[in-house]
Design an enzyme around this catalytic site. Structure first.
Site, PDB file in Angstrom:
ATOM      1  N   HIS A 122       2.471   2.928  -3.256  1.00 43.48           N
ATOM      2  CA  HIS A 122       1.663   3.619  -4.278  1.00 43.48           C
ATOM      3  C   HIS A 122       2.170   5.036  -4.536  1.00 43.48           C
ATOM      4  CE1 HIS A 122      -1.615   1.213  -5.760  1.00 43.48           C
ATOM      5  NE2 HIS A 122      -1.787   0.683  -4.569  1.00 43.48           N
ATOM      6  N   ASP A 133      -6.701  -5.177  -6.808  1.00 45.83           N
ATOM      7  CA  ASP A 133      -6.165  -4.203  -7.764  1.00 45.83           C
ATOM      8  C   ASP A 133      -6.162  -4.754  -9.181  1.00 45.83           C
ATOM      9  OD1 ASP A 133      -5.637  -2.437  -5.749  1.00 45.83           O
ATOM     10  OD2 ASP A 133      -3.502  -2.928  -5.583  1.00 45.83           O
ATOM     11  N   GLN A 184       0.832  -1.195   0.000  1.00 39.20           N
ATOM     12  CA  GLN A 184       0.000   0.000   0.000  1.00 39.20           C
ATOM     13  C   GLN A 184       0.873   1.254   0.000  1.00 39.20           C
ATOM     14  OE1 GLN A 184      -2.971   0.480  -0.537  1.00 39.20           O
ATOM     15  NE2 GLN A 184      -3.182   2.611   0.057  1.00 39.20           N
TER      16      GLN A 184
END
Lengths: 431, 431
Positions: B261, B360, B258
């Site tokens: 990103h 995702d 995470q």
């Protein structure tokens, strides 16, 4: 009364563009005023709300007096005409029945060790803006509140200005019938701000719906994102398509009904026959003379009314699709035959026994509809507008092992190594 | 690496508010710049688009060169790794299958001479913004375009900047797989303006979707109403809830994924055990050392990462509902047992074999999810976002006679006489 244009003139686009309201990126002067009020409410809470209420509604309140107590609703019922209450209940029952059909459950997909789901939950807190005074239409309360109640929204809050202290008793009754949980006698931009940010007295909500003037609309637009809002609605529109055999009395009545809404209301009439147009004009003059809202209707017809004489119904439908009207009425012999051709319209009324006001009040479908050509992409207000979805994903070890390579390849192409690692670490450990 | 807070501290709200991004009513400096560009594009069309493209993307184009020709997609396939193409096709098939389940038909209700219907039509023209260069993620093209294609959108247009002329070949391949109908090599605010207003070369669309930087987001917000837009999305968020037996290697891997990103990505970790937190921290340090995007991940963890030690899972779920995260992962022994308690989250990942990257890329549900707490009222992108509904109403003479009195009473209470007349005129004539 309305300008008449023959479609052969090829001026029709220029003409309808003039009568229609199209949305644009916002009036900047209004926005400046609105931002100032919103900022004040965010920073000062109740204090700012009360100050603006005193200024704009000539109403000095304490925080405790903002909430309308249950006694007032009881008194509203005592004063009300029981026949009107019965009719509001009739309308509410029909609106509820139609919107119940819109309810949707989530779903689950399960195979090869993979569990996927879509879940549906009602939005928890919804604020409904109701314009003040005479414009506090009970029908609007029903149309906005019932879909929320059908969706299962537990907390449904009305804000409505009460200029000089006056609240419409039928608005209170409609709110009661629709299951609204609380009402605050505040309005304007300050009420939108209170719902968006929350104050000591007014709860912060998740979504704000309901009609309002251009200041209220600008405020909703500015708080969008912080809360959800319904659509950005402009003045109401009616487009009527009539063939040679249409009843001119009915057509005239429906055109006038639209025009009486307000000076900005849009009325477009597409007729295949010149003689019908002449008869409709005569009928309109006669009916208009007896209307209490004659002045409003005349102004709206002059500025936002136009008649087109079209060669055939096919072309009329094509023009209607291009305009994408809020309301479309077909006064033609076989109206159902044309339904498939109609792709852009908020609500469609078929046949001469279906006056458009049925959709405003009692038929059941929502009267909150897209305007200004937005029927191309917006929809009537519905139960979906008061729920939100979420996804669920669960993989077994075997499912991850089997498909993980695809994830790794895409993550690598996107340069997101840690994403690829999420699989590599698990699949290697499992091996 | 991340600040750790014990929930007993009662500081948790202040802490998570600091790491989260919450939306507000827009940055006014950005808006001014954006309005100027939008106004230019509205007034000058292609000319303005080309001028801004030369300025911001260092790319001098003629109007003809804006559209990417089919040859380029063919060349992209020739250069591409066939395994990656296969994986994109695998992902597309799964995304299509899940979104097919979301498709909804209209409905008809017919009784007592009353016909009511809800009709569903795809939106005709949709524009998809794809960020340029490395951020032209093929997965994002699939996630935005496939729901539109499943909805039946006939014209699906990509705009994507190609700074210095570079277009990502996998973006072109994903667009081809997803059934995008045309691609223009323009980006930024000028591309949003071109889609909203239309130019000589770029078609005006009905809806604009897709991620972008804060200028693109501000532009979408400003043209909302003129066209529809998807949601207003902020930086990505992951909240992980773990019990004492969670695998620290997996937890660490998901938190880092995470964080890589971008610098604004939000990472929140709720653990019931201090010893797990310590193990996860050690694992993160080890894994981080090998990450190409180490710097980005470190920055995001420092500014937007926080660990809470909570007394039990019940409290963890309550905190998660309050935060309403975009992604929520449950690393607990019986994850399905907690699902009913989760009401506010964009996408939920159950169990340690379900890394968040499955959502995702390949699981099937959409990866365009509500952020910044908007999971309280916004939903994952879905097929519904690419259709619009309309209502149909038709009454028989008898049905109008029977129910017309209710309409008349409500119209009278609202002071709309012409509305009441619509019924009076018909019912009297019929009598």
């Amino acid at each position: 009364m309305m300008k008449t244009v023959h479609v052969e003139d090829r001026r029709f686009k220029a003409v309808y563009r003039k009568v229609l309201h199209r949305l644009d990126v916002g009036d900047r002067t209004i926005e400046k005023t609105v931002r100032k009020i919103l900022d004040d409410v965010r920073e000062k809470g109740d204090k700012a709300v009360l100050r603006y209420t005193e200024k704009f509604d000539r109403l000095k309140l304490t925080p405790d007096q903002m909430r309308v107590d249950a006694d007032q609703t009881r008194r509203a019922y005592e004063k009300a005409d029981p026949a009107v209450v019965e009719s509001l209940q009739y309308a509410a029952d029909r609106i509820t029945a139609f919107h119940e059909k819109q309810k949707k459950e989530g779903f689950t997909v399960q195979n090869d060790g993979i569990y996927l789901a879509q879940r549906v939950h009602p939005i928890e807190r919804v604020g409904l803006y109701v314009p003040g005074g005479k414009a506090a239409y009970p029908s609007s309360v029903l149309m906005n509140a019932i879909p929320a109640r059908v969706a299962g929204v537990p907390r449904l809050v009305i804000v409505s200005p009460s200029p000089d202290g006056v609240l419409n008793p039928y608005m209170l009754i409609a709110a009661d019938i629709a299951g609204v949980t609380e009402i605050y006698r505040i309005g304007g931009v300050q009420a939108v701000g209170a719902l968006a940010y929350g104050t000591e007295t007014i709860p912060k909500v998740d979504k704000i719906v309901g009609p309002g003037n251009q200041y209220v609309a600008a405020a909703k637009r500015l708080v969008y994102g912080l809360v959800d809002i319904d659509m950005i609605a402009g003045p109401s529109e009616l487009l009527i398509i009539a063939d040679d055999r249409a009843n001119p009395t009915y057509v005239a009545s429906d055109l006038l009904s639209q025009a009486e809404h307000d000076e900005e209301a849009v009325v477009i009439f597409l007729a295949t026959s010149k003689s019908l147009v002449e008869k409709v004009e005569r009928e309109m003059k006669a009916q208009l003379a007896r209307l209490p809202r004659k002045k409003i209707a005349t102004t709206s017809l002059r500025h936002h009314g136009v008649t087109f004489i079209v060669p055939d119904l096919k072309q009329a439908i094509a023009m209607s699709n291009e305009i994408a009207p809020e309301h479309l009425s077909l006064f033609v012999a076989e109206p159902f035959a044309y339904l498939d051709g109609i792709v852009h319209a908020g609500s469609v009324f078929l046949g001469e026994q279906t006056p458009q006001a049925l959709g405003d009040y009692i038929a059941g479908p929502n009267h909150v509809l897209p305007t200004g050509g937005t029927a191309r992409f917006f929809s009537p207000l519905c139960v979906d507008d008061f729920v939100k979805r979420s996804s669920v994903i669960s993989y077994s070890r075997e499912a991850l092992e089997k498909s993980g390579q695809h994830l790794v390849r895409i993550a690598e192409v996107e340069g997101l190594e840690a994403h690829a690692n999420m699989v590599r670490i698990r699949v290697n450990n499992n091996a």
